[in-house]
Design an enzyme around this catalytic site. Structure first.
Site, PDB file in Angstrom:
ATOM      1  N   ASN A  10       0.867  -1.178   0.000  1.00  0.00           N
ATOM      2  CA  ASN A  10       0.000   0.000   0.000  1.00  0.00           C
ATOM      3  C   ASN A  10       0.904   1.228   0.000  1.00  0.00           C
ATOM      4  OD1 ASN A  10      -1.784   2.061   0.511  1.00  0.00           O
ATOM      5  ND2 ASN A  10      -2.436   1.325   2.539  1.00  0.00           N
ATOM      6  N   TRP A  11       0.973   1.875  -1.151  1.00  0.00           N
ATOM      7  CA  TRP A  11       1.874   3.041  -1.273  1.00  0.00           C
ATOM      8  C   TRP A  11       1.304   4.281  -0.587  1.00  0.00           C
ATOM      9  CZ3 TRP A  11       4.745   3.515  -6.666  1.00  0.00           C
ATOM     10  CH2 TRP A  11       5.609   2.431  -6.804  1.00  0.00           C
ATOM     11  N   LYS A  12       0.038   4.224  -0.184  1.00  0.00           N
ATOM     12  CA  LYS A  12      -0.615   5.382   0.451  1.00  0.00           C
ATOM     13  C   LYS A  12      -0.428   6.618  -0.441  1.00  0.00           C
ATOM     14  CE  LYS A  12      -0.092   3.082   4.851  1.00  0.00           C
ATOM     15  NZ  LYS A  12       0.054   3.168   6.297  1.00  0.00           N
ATOM     16  N   HIS A  97      -9.433   1.251   5.315  1.00  0.00           N
ATOM     17  CA  HIS A  97      -8.135   1.426   5.977  1.00  0.00           C
ATOM     18  C   HIS A  97      -8.303   2.377   7.157  1.00  0.00           C
ATOM     19  CE1 HIS A  97      -3.970   2.463   6.726  1.00  0.00           C
ATOM     20  NE2 HIS A  97      -3.633   1.396   6.025  1.00  0.00           N
ATOM     21  N   GLU A  99      -6.589   4.722   8.171  1.00  0.00           N
ATOM     22  CA  GLU A  99      -6.331   6.142   7.870  1.00  0.00           C
ATOM     23  C   GLU A  99      -7.562   6.788   7.244  1.00  0.00           C
ATOM     24  OE1 GLU A  99      -2.693   5.379   5.742  1.00  0.00           O
ATOM     25  OE2 GLU A  99      -1.715   4.897   7.646  1.00  0.00           O
ATOM     26  N   GLU A 167      -5.014  -4.802  10.799  1.00  0.00           N
ATOM     27  CA  GLU A 167      -3.978  -3.793  10.968  1.00  0.00           C
ATOM     28  C   GLU A 167      -4.215  -3.047  12.280  1.00  0.00           C
ATOM     29  OE1 GLU A 167      -2.164  -2.674   6.883  1.00  0.00           O
ATOM     30  OE2 GLU A 167      -3.821  -1.322   7.269  1.00  0.00           O
ATOM     31  N   GLY A 173       2.986   2.232  10.737  1.00  0.00           N
ATOM     32  CA  GLY A 173       3.971   3.299  10.534  1.00  0.00           C
ATOM     33  C   GLY A 173       4.737   3.668  11.789  1.00  0.00           C
ATOM     34  N   SER A 212       3.859  -2.266  10.254  1.00  0.00           N
ATOM     35  CA  SER A 212       5.324  -2.330  10.436  1.00  0.00           C
ATOM     36  C   SER A 212       5.926  -3.679  10.050  1.00  0.00           C
ATOM     37  CB  SER A 212       5.699  -1.935  11.867  1.00  0.00           C
ATOM     38  OG  SER A 212       5.305  -0.594  12.128  1.00  0.00           O
ATOM     39  N   GLY A 233       3.004  -1.161   4.228  1.00  0.00           N
ATOM     40  CA  GLY A 233       3.038   0.263   3.915  1.00  0.00           C
ATOM     41  C   GLY A 233       4.444   0.696   3.552  1.00  0.00           C
ATOM     42  N   GLY A 234       5.140   1.300   4.510  1.00  0.00           N
ATOM     43  CA  GLY A 234       6.459   1.892   4.268  1.00  0.00           C
ATOM     44  C   GLY A 234       7.425   0.995   3.504  1.00  0.00           C
TER      45      GLY A 234
HETATM   46  P1  13P Z   1       3.310   0.275   7.634  1.00  0.00           P
HETATM   47  O1  13P Z   1       3.797  -1.006   7.005  1.00  0.00           O
HETATM   48  O2  13P Z   1       4.034   1.486   7.121  1.00  0.00           O
HETATM   49  O3  13P Z   1       3.240   0.191   9.104  1.00  0.00           O
HETATM   50  O4  13P Z   1       1.792   0.490   7.119  1.00  0.00           O
HETATM   51  C1  13P Z   1       0.893  -0.549   7.247  1.00  0.00           C
HETATM   52  C2  13P Z   1      -0.333  -0.169   6.520  1.00  0.00           C
HETATM   53  O5  13P Z   1      -1.061   0.709   6.934  1.00  0.00           O
HETATM   54  C3  13P Z   1      -0.636  -0.872   5.264  1.00  0.00           C
HETATM   55  O6  13P Z   1      -1.920  -0.592   4.819  1.00  0.00           O
END
Ligand code: 13P
Length: 257
Positions: A10-12, A97, A99, A167, A173, A212, A233-234
């Site tokens: 997920n590149w957000k 998600h 967020e 999640e 993150g 993470s 994510g990251g």
């Molecule tokens: P991180 O891997 O950066 O913690 O993000 C997880 C995430 O929200 C994937 O959707």
């Protein structure tokens, strides 16, 4: 029934045209093609979806959207429909998600409508659930996740078209990963809730862990019984890290063919 692992990035809100080279790098790190024995998915921002779809296709990497509107089309300035994601080459869409739940006040009922829009468009939906730190500390994590699941799962959900991503909000993150025991327990709980409400078939839906996940911890997480991959994510932004996470999943798959 063996569940097929899914490693999803997920590149957000990250990624410009210049980042398309990460896909070339990822493809070559994977030896020219994603492994046949698992699914590899990248969910870029909507602006890159069509281009990335073309970049990803030769290497067998799938693409998906990060969100969609609940309607198929109409007067909704700035929104993107599931049909548009499909039209841009997506096979999947993430809904709910944390967020989006936090930043855009999305509740379970809205997430459910979005998931149903995804299914109507022929996309597989990744429904995200997860508790906050306060909810975990209060001992309410299992109940919160259950009510998110029951409220957000689309009508028509099946193990073929629906994926759950667990999640925990406090692990996203932050570099803090949920403990392996907690992950195992929550994934088993999610599977039980799926079974109670959707029967044996839905209980076989894939359940991903997100929060993470890094090359260094991926294998320990993926080897857990009810974990069928990750939502990253990251670490999905860098081809080398993401490829290492795919490799970790492959090791697990090859060990339990
Ligand atoms: P991180 O891997 O950066 O913690 O993000 C997880 C995430 O929200 C994937 O959707």
């Amino acid at each position: 029934m063996t569940r097929r692992m899914l490693i999803a990035g997920n590149w957000k809100m990250n990624g410009l045209q210049g980042n398309r080279q990460e896909i070339d790098a990822l493809t070559s790190l994977l030896g020219g093609h994603a492994p046949d024995s698992l699914d590899v998915l990248i969910c870029p921002p909507a602006t890159l979806l069509a281009d990335l779809g073309r970049d990803c296709a030769p290497g067998g990497i799938k693409t998906g959207g990060q969100d969609c509107h609940f309607a198929d089309c109409g007067a909704h300035t700035g929104d993107v429909s599931a049909l548009m994601l499909k039209d841009a080459g997506a096979d999947y869409v993430i809904v709910g998600h944390s967020e989006r739940r936090a930043d855009h006040h999305e509740d379970n009922a809205l997430v459910k409508l979005k998931a149903e829009a995804g299914l109507r468009a022929g996309l597989d939906v990744i429904v995200c659930v997860g508790e906050t730190l306060i909810e975990r500390e209060d001992g309410r994590a299992a109940d919160v996740v259950k009510s998110q699941l029951l409220g957000s799962l689309p009508d028509g959900a099946s193990a073929q078209n629906c994926i759950i991503a667990y999640e925990p909000v406090w692990a996203i993150g932050t570099g803090k990963v949920a403990g392996l025991h907690d992950i195992a327990q929550m994934h088993a709980h999610i599977r039980a809730v799926l079974g109670e409400n959707g029967g044996a078939e839905l209980a076989q839906a894939r359940v991903l862990y997100g929060g993470s996940v890094k090359p260094g911890n991926a294998k320990d997480i993926f080897v857990l019984d009810d974990v069928d991959g990750g939502l990253i994510g990251g670490a999905s932004l860098k081809a080398a890290d993401f490829a290492a996470i795919v490799d970790a999943a492959l090791t697990v798959v090859n060990h339990n063919p």
